[in-house]
Design a protein around this motif. Sequence first.
Motif, mmCIF file in Angstrom:
data_model
loop_
_atom_site.group_PDB
_atom_site.id
_atom_site.type_symbol
_atom_site.label_atom_id
_atom_site.label_comp_id
_atom_site.label_asym_id
_atom_site.label_seq_id
_atom_site.Cartn_x
_atom_site.Cartn_y
_atom_site.Cartn_z
ATOM 1 N N MET A 189 0.860 -1.193 -0.066
ATOM 2 C CA MET A 189 -0.063 0.232 -0.007
ATOM 3 C C MET A 189 0.921 1.344 0.142
ATOM 4 O O MET A 189 1.914 1.219 0.696
ATOM 5 N N ALA A 190 0.542 2.337 -0.968
ATOM 6 C CA ALA A 190 1.190 3.217 -0.971
ATOM 7 C C ALA A 190 0.373 4.419 -0.675
ATOM 8 O O ALA A 190 -0.840 4.608 -1.084
ATOM 9 N N ILE A 191 0.703 5.436 0.179
ATOM 10 C CA ILE A 191 0.049 6.643 0.422
ATOM 11 C C ILE A 191 0.696 8.030 -0.399
ATOM 12 O O ILE A 191 1.917 8.125 0.024
ATOM 13 N N SER A 192 -0.120 8.367 -1.141
ATOM 14 C CA SER A 192 0.486 9.527 -2.192
ATOM 15 C C SER A 192 -0.297 10.789 -2.356
ATOM 16 O O SER A 192 -1.649 10.712 -1.913
ATOM 17 N N ARG A 224 0.667 8.019 -11.018
ATOM 18 C CA ARG A 224 2.085 7.857 -11.481
ATOM 19 C C ARG A 224 2.582 6.976 -10.491
ATOM 20 O O ARG A 224 3.480 5.948 -10.900
ATOM 21 N N VAL A 225 2.241 6.946 -9.251
ATOM 22 C CA VAL A 225 2.914 5.953 -8.403
ATOM 23 C C VAL A 225 2.408 4.576 -8.549
ATOM 24 O O VAL A 225 3.196 3.551 -8.616
ATOM 25 N N ARG A 226 1.124 4.365 -8.699
ATOM 26 C CA ARG A 226 0.575 3.114 -9.067
ATOM 27 C C ARG A 226 1.134 2.603 -10.394
ATOM 28 O O ARG A 226 1.541 1.473 -10.376
ATOM 29 N N ASP A 227 1.168 3.384 -11.175
ATOM 30 C CA ASP A 227 1.797 2.942 -12.695
ATOM 31 C C ASP A 227 3.327 2.347 -12.413
ATOM 32 O O ASP A 227 4.017 1.328 -13.077
ATOM 33 N N PHE A 262 -4.730 -0.340 -8.021
ATOM 34 C CA PHE A 262 -5.911 0.710 -7.984
ATOM 35 C C PHE A 262 -5.580 1.869 -7.276
ATOM 36 O O PHE A 262 -4.749 1.696 -6.198
ATOM 37 N N VAL A 263 -6.118 3.014 -7.647
ATOM 38 C CA VAL A 263 -6.114 4.328 -6.735
ATOM 39 C C VAL A 263 -7.256 4.475 -6.102
ATOM 40 O O VAL A 263 -8.428 4.410 -6.764
ATOM 41 N N ALA A 264 -7.195 4.508 -4.669
ATOM 42 C CA ALA A 264 -8.544 4.666 -4.021
ATOM 43 C C ALA A 264 -8.613 6.030 -3.822
ATOM 44 O O ALA A 264 -7.718 6.733 -3.004
ATOM 45 N N GLY A 265 -9.649 6.821 -4.088
ATOM 46 C CA GLY A 265 -9.775 8.227 -3.983
ATOM 47 C C GLY A 265 -10.411 8.407 -2.523
ATOM 48 O O GLY A 265 -11.704 8.252 -2.254
ATOM 49 N N VAL A 266 -9.673 8.897 -1.424
ATOM 50 C CA VAL A 266 -10.059 8.934 -0.364
ATOM 51 C C VAL A 266 -9.701 10.621 0.263
ATOM 52 O O VAL A 266 -8.833 10.859 -0.416
#
Length: 120
Positions: free
Chosen positions: A87-90, A97-100, A116-120
Amino acid sequence: MCRPENAACDAVEEQLMPSTDAPAARRAGLVHGLATANAELLASALGDVLHVPFRKNLIAGYDEVASAARAAGTFGVTLSGSGSTLMAISPRDAAERVRDAMQAAWLACGIESDAFVAGV
């Protein structure tokens, strides 16, 4: 036998695990870091010293993927639960960009992944 109220015991425990590394301190840092978008605090809070150093060696490519995420602009990377999810928090503007970068690093290690990117 050490007792919790024993100052000598507390001093030994502090040498083994500084209070800033204690799980409660990390959780508090993560919550405050998220609330304030404090990059330094988030990086510190995500730097798990209790589990990740021992478990990451069980996950092929961990170091490469974590390095790619940091290079792409994440605050930090950690294992989710006992693994094998990372898990990355960005910042929002770096999330895709981090996901890719993480997926490309997995692929370079010969590992297919879902991300996936979770929009939180």
